[in-house]
Design a protein around this motif. Structure first.
Motif, PDB file in Angstrom:
ATOM      1  N   ILE A  81      -4.610  20.438   0.527  1.00  0.00           N
ATOM      2  CA  ILE A  81      -3.505  19.542   0.187  1.00  0.00           C
ATOM      3  C   ILE A  81      -3.907  18.741  -1.046  1.00  0.00           C
ATOM      4  CG2 ILE A  81      -4.350  17.663   1.670  1.00  0.00           C
ATOM      5  CD1 ILE A  81      -1.392  17.090   2.386  1.00  0.00           C
ATOM      6  N   GLU A  82      -2.938  18.447  -1.889  1.00  0.00           N
ATOM      7  CA  GLU A  82      -3.163  17.555  -3.028  1.00  0.00           C
ATOM      8  C   GLU A  82      -2.366  16.291  -2.775  1.00  0.00           C
ATOM      9  OE1 GLU A  82      -2.911  17.297  -7.921  1.00  0.00           O
ATOM     10  OE2 GLU A  82      -1.822  18.888  -6.883  1.00  0.00           O
ATOM     11  N   ILE A  83      -3.070  15.191  -2.573  1.00  0.00           N
ATOM     12  CA  ILE A  83      -2.396  13.925  -2.288  1.00  0.00           C
ATOM     13  C   ILE A  83      -2.334  13.085  -3.554  1.00  0.00           C
ATOM     14  CG2 ILE A  83      -2.925  13.919   0.170  1.00  0.00           C
ATOM     15  CD1 ILE A  83      -5.246  11.992  -0.404  1.00  0.00           C
ATOM     16  N   GLY A  84      -1.171  12.539  -3.809  1.00  0.00           N
ATOM     17  CA  GLY A  84      -0.982  11.669  -4.963  1.00  0.00           C
ATOM     18  C   GLY A  84      -1.237  10.231  -4.565  1.00  0.00           C
ATOM     19  N   LEU A  85      -2.319   9.660  -5.079  1.00  0.00           N
ATOM     20  CA  LEU A  85      -2.727   8.328  -4.647  1.00  0.00           C
ATOM     21  C   LEU A  85      -1.971   7.221  -5.377  1.00  0.00           C
ATOM     22  CD1 LEU A  85      -6.614   8.535  -4.244  1.00  0.00           C
ATOM     23  CD2 LEU A  85      -4.817   8.978  -2.551  1.00  0.00           C
ATOM     24  N   MET A  86      -1.676   6.185  -4.622  1.00  0.00           N
ATOM     25  CA  MET A  86      -1.272   4.877  -5.123  1.00  0.00           C
ATOM     26  C   MET A  86      -1.913   3.862  -4.186  1.00  0.00           C
ATOM     27  SD  MET A  86       2.692   5.166  -6.461  1.00  0.00           S
ATOM     28  CE  MET A  86       3.416   5.965  -5.006  1.00  0.00           C
ATOM     29  N   PRO A  87      -2.215   2.667  -4.669  1.00  0.00           N
ATOM     30  CA  PRO A  87      -3.009   1.727  -3.878  1.00  0.00           C
ATOM     31  C   PRO A  87      -2.461   1.397  -2.499  1.00  0.00           C
ATOM     32  CG  PRO A  87      -2.933   1.003  -6.160  1.00  0.00           C
ATOM     33  CD  PRO A  87      -1.983   2.169  -6.043  1.00  0.00           C
ATOM     34  N   HIS A  88      -1.141   1.440  -2.307  1.00  0.00           N
ATOM     35  CA  HIS A  88      -0.559   1.018  -1.027  1.00  0.00           C
ATOM     36  C   HIS A  88      -0.442   2.152  -0.003  1.00  0.00           C
ATOM     37  CE1 HIS A  88       2.849   2.689  -3.234  1.00  0.00           C
ATOM     38  NE2 HIS A  88       3.515   2.783  -2.090  1.00  0.00           N
ATOM     39  N   LEU A  89      -0.908   3.352  -0.353  1.00  0.00           N
ATOM     40  CA  LEU A  89      -0.666   4.515   0.509  1.00  0.00           C
ATOM     41  C   LEU A  89      -1.859   4.904   1.387  1.00  0.00           C
ATOM     42  CD1 LEU A  89       1.248   6.830  -1.998  1.00  0.00           C
ATOM     43  CD2 LEU A  89       2.228   5.451  -0.155  1.00  0.00           C
ATOM     44  N   ASN A  91      -3.356   3.898   4.176  1.00  0.00           N
ATOM     45  CA  ASN A  91      -3.203   4.032   5.629  1.00  0.00           C
ATOM     46  C   ASN A  91      -2.349   5.240   6.000  1.00  0.00           C
ATOM     47  OD1 ASN A  91      -4.771   1.788   6.164  1.00  0.00           O
ATOM     48  ND2 ASN A  91      -3.028   0.378   6.243  1.00  0.00           N
ATOM     49  N   LEU A  92      -1.316   5.498   5.215  1.00  0.00           N
ATOM     50  CA  LEU A  92      -0.451   6.655   5.501  1.00  0.00           C
ATOM     51  C   LEU A  92      -1.204   7.964   5.303  1.00  0.00           C
ATOM     52  CD1 LEU A  92       2.899   5.496   3.821  1.00  0.00           C
ATOM     53  CD2 LEU A  92       2.383   5.620   6.269  1.00  0.00           C
ATOM     54  N   TYR A  93      -1.981   8.057   4.236  1.00  0.00           N
ATOM     55  CA  TYR A  93      -2.755   9.276   4.022  1.00  0.00           C
ATOM     56  C   TYR A  93      -3.860   9.425   5.061  1.00  0.00           C
ATOM     57  CZ  TYR A  93      -0.487  10.389  -0.422  1.00  0.00           C
ATOM     58  OH  TYR A  93       0.430  10.743  -1.380  1.00  0.00           O
ATOM     59  N   GLN A  94      -4.451   8.318   5.465  1.00  0.00           N
ATOM     60  CA  GLN A  94      -5.485   8.382   6.490  1.00  0.00           C
ATOM     61  C   GLN A  94      -4.912   8.950   7.790  1.00  0.00           C
ATOM     62  OE1 GLN A  94      -8.760   7.612   5.927  1.00  0.00           O
ATOM     63  NE2 GLN A  94      -9.153   8.479   7.950  1.00  0.00           N
ATOM     64  N   LYS A  95      -3.735   8.517   8.145  1.00  0.00           N
ATOM     65  CA  LYS A  95      -3.083   9.002   9.364  1.00  0.00           C
ATOM     66  C   LYS A  95      -2.764  10.490   9.251  1.00  0.00           C
ATOM     67  CE  LYS A  95      -0.232   6.155  11.173  1.00  0.00           C
ATOM     68  NZ  LYS A  95       0.955   5.297  11.461  1.00  0.00           N
ATOM     69  N   LEU A  96      -2.261  10.914   8.110  1.00  0.00           N
ATOM     70  CA  LEU A  96      -1.933  12.322   7.882  1.00  0.00           C
ATOM     71  C   LEU A  96      -3.175  13.198   7.973  1.00  0.00           C
ATOM     72  CD1 LEU A  96      -0.053  14.651   6.873  1.00  0.00           C
ATOM     73  CD2 LEU A  96      -0.642  13.926   4.547  1.00  0.00           C
ATOM     74  N   LEU A  97      -4.228  12.807   7.286  1.00  0.00           N
ATOM     75  CA  LEU A  97      -5.431  13.632   7.231  1.00  0.00           C
ATOM     76  C   LEU A  97      -6.189  13.638   8.552  1.00  0.00           C
ATOM     77  CD1 LEU A  97      -6.622  12.635   3.654  1.00  0.00           C
ATOM     78  CD2 LEU A  97      -5.454  14.733   4.328  1.00  0.00           C
ATOM     79  N   THR A 144     -11.405   3.141  -5.268  1.00  0.00           N
ATOM     80  CA  THR A 144     -12.058   1.983  -4.654  1.00  0.00           C
ATOM     81  C   THR A 144     -11.417   1.659  -3.315  1.00  0.00           C
ATOM     82  OG1 THR A 144     -12.617   1.083  -6.837  1.00  0.00           O
ATOM     83  CG2 THR A 144     -12.665  -0.449  -4.985  1.00  0.00           C
ATOM     84  N   ILE A 145     -10.113   1.924  -3.212  1.00  0.00           N
ATOM     85  CA  ILE A 145      -9.362   1.612  -2.000  1.00  0.00           C
ATOM     86  C   ILE A 145      -9.431   2.734  -0.966  1.00  0.00           C
ATOM     87  CG2 ILE A 145      -7.007   1.233  -1.115  1.00  0.00           C
ATOM     88  CD1 ILE A 145      -6.435  -0.248  -3.755  1.00  0.00           C
ATOM     89  N   PHE A 146      -9.430   3.995  -1.425  1.00  0.00           N
ATOM     90  CA  PHE A 146      -9.300   5.134  -0.505  1.00  0.00           C
ATOM     91  C   PHE A 146     -10.294   6.218  -0.865  1.00  0.00           C
ATOM     92  CE2 PHE A 146      -7.285   9.141   0.869  1.00  0.00           C
ATOM     93  CZ  PHE A 146      -7.014   8.836   2.198  1.00  0.00           C
ATOM     94  N   GLN A 147     -11.023   6.697   0.151  1.00  0.00           N
ATOM     95  CA  GLN A 147     -12.055   7.699  -0.126  1.00  0.00           C
ATOM     96  C   GLN A 147     -11.973   8.955   0.738  1.00  0.00           C
ATOM     97  OE1 GLN A 147     -13.739   4.348   0.852  1.00  0.00           O
ATOM     98  NE2 GLN A 147     -12.916   3.718  -1.117  1.00  0.00           N
ATOM     99  N   ASN A 148     -10.919   9.134   1.517  1.00  0.00           N
ATOM    100  CA  ASN A 148     -10.846  10.315   2.391  1.00  0.00           C
ATOM    101  C   ASN A 148     -10.290  11.511   1.624  1.00  0.00           C
ATOM    102  OD1 ASN A 148     -10.847  12.105   4.479  1.00  0.00           O
ATOM    103  ND2 ASN A 148      -9.357  11.012   5.742  1.00  0.00           N
ATOM    104  N   PHE A 149     -11.104  12.001   0.699  1.00  0.00           N
ATOM    105  CA  PHE A 149     -10.755  13.188  -0.080  1.00  0.00           C
ATOM    106  C   PHE A 149     -12.052  13.887  -0.433  1.00  0.00           C
ATOM    107  CE2 PHE A 149     -11.111   9.619  -3.014  1.00  0.00           C
ATOM    108  CZ  PHE A 149     -11.954  10.105  -4.005  1.00  0.00           C
TER     109      PHE A 149
END
Length: 268
Positions: A81-89, A91-97, A144-149
């Motif tokens: 999957i290719e996730i498009g990051l933005m700072p507010h997303l 928690n949503l991506y964490q739940k998906l992954l 800095t905010i999200f590292q689950n990739f």
């Protein structure tokens, strides 16, 4: 020969109409041994662009699981999957992954402050250098905010759409922020991808630029995946012989593929 394309889109991506099986059969015809689908999931993509860049993940897994069985004697197929990051997303991506067993996750920046650099409006009222700096700043904020990739995709992606096609992207102008990004990725144990779509866009180099790839390894990076960013069959494994030669000239001896989110090294 590079035997794996780890950035591939299909009709599950809003900007592609190519069936999964068509991509697989093209990969087989090219002698590929692995293909990883990395369809777009860009949550909260602005409605004014008329593309939602989301797909039904259950249907995605069913389709790819069926394809894995059908083509198991010919090629290995992986679910990415290719996730498009933005700072507010985050928690949503964490739940998906957490909910699905993806083999591979590319994180990318496609929007800067909610604006897509694909469109001319992004480039209005700012210099190309200012726009590029803004883009790199947004990448650093995202990671800095999200590292689950697993890897960061096409690190200088914005240059594809710059008025001068990235001619203003001189490493020395952005050395500090690029180094910060690379050091942060390395500290998290993450990699980068080399994306051959830069050649398709007539830039004369991949994304990221060869200088950034070289810098990544000089700073201690080790994980590098290779992908075409193909949305059509004719773009699968685009210019792979060229990128193989370029990487060897840079002193790169191996690249990575992923299974179950774990990197595996393959010699160039």
């Amino acid at each position: 020969m590079i035997i794996a394309d780890y950035h591939v889109h299909s009709s599950f991506s809003s900007d592609s109409d190519t069936p999964v099986e068509a991509m697989i059969e093209q990969a087989i015809s090219l002698g590929m041994k692995r293909i990883c689908f990395t369809d777009h999931m860009d949550l909260d993509f602005p409605k004014q662009y008329l593309l939602d860049f989301q797909f039904n993940v259950d249907d995605y897994f069913k389709t790819l699981t069926k394809a894995c069985e059908k083509y198991k004697q010919e090629i290995k197929i992986f679910k990415g999957i290719e996730i498009g990051l933005m700072p507010h997303l985050g928690n949503l991506y964490q739940k998906l992954l957490s909910a699905y067993p993806f083999d591979f996750v590319i994180a990318s920046t496609h929007l800067i402050n909610g604006i897509d650099p694909y469109y001319p409006e992004f480039w209005e009222n700012r210099t190309e250098k200012e726009a590029l700096q803004c883009y790199f700043d947004s990448i650093l904020e995202n990671i800095t905010i999200f590292q689950n990739f697993d890897v960061y995709g096409h690190l200088d992606y914005i240059s594809r759409y710059a008025p001068n096609k990235g001619a203003s992207l001189h490493m020395e102008d952005f050395q500090e922020i690029i180094d910060q990004i690379l050091k942060t990725l390395i500290s998290y144990g993450k990699g980068i991808e080399v994306n051959t779509a830069g050649y398709k866009y007539g830039m004369g180099h991949p994304n990221p630029h060869e200088n950034i790839i070289k810098r990544f390894f000089s700073l201690g990076g080790s994980i590098l995946t290779i992908g075409s960013d193909g949305h059509k069959t004719e773009h699968l494994a685009y210019d792979f012989p060229k990128i193989e030669m370029v990487l060897k000239q840079l002193g790169v001896k191996e690249y990575s593929v992923f299974e179950h989110r774990n990197p595996i090294s393959i010699s160039l």
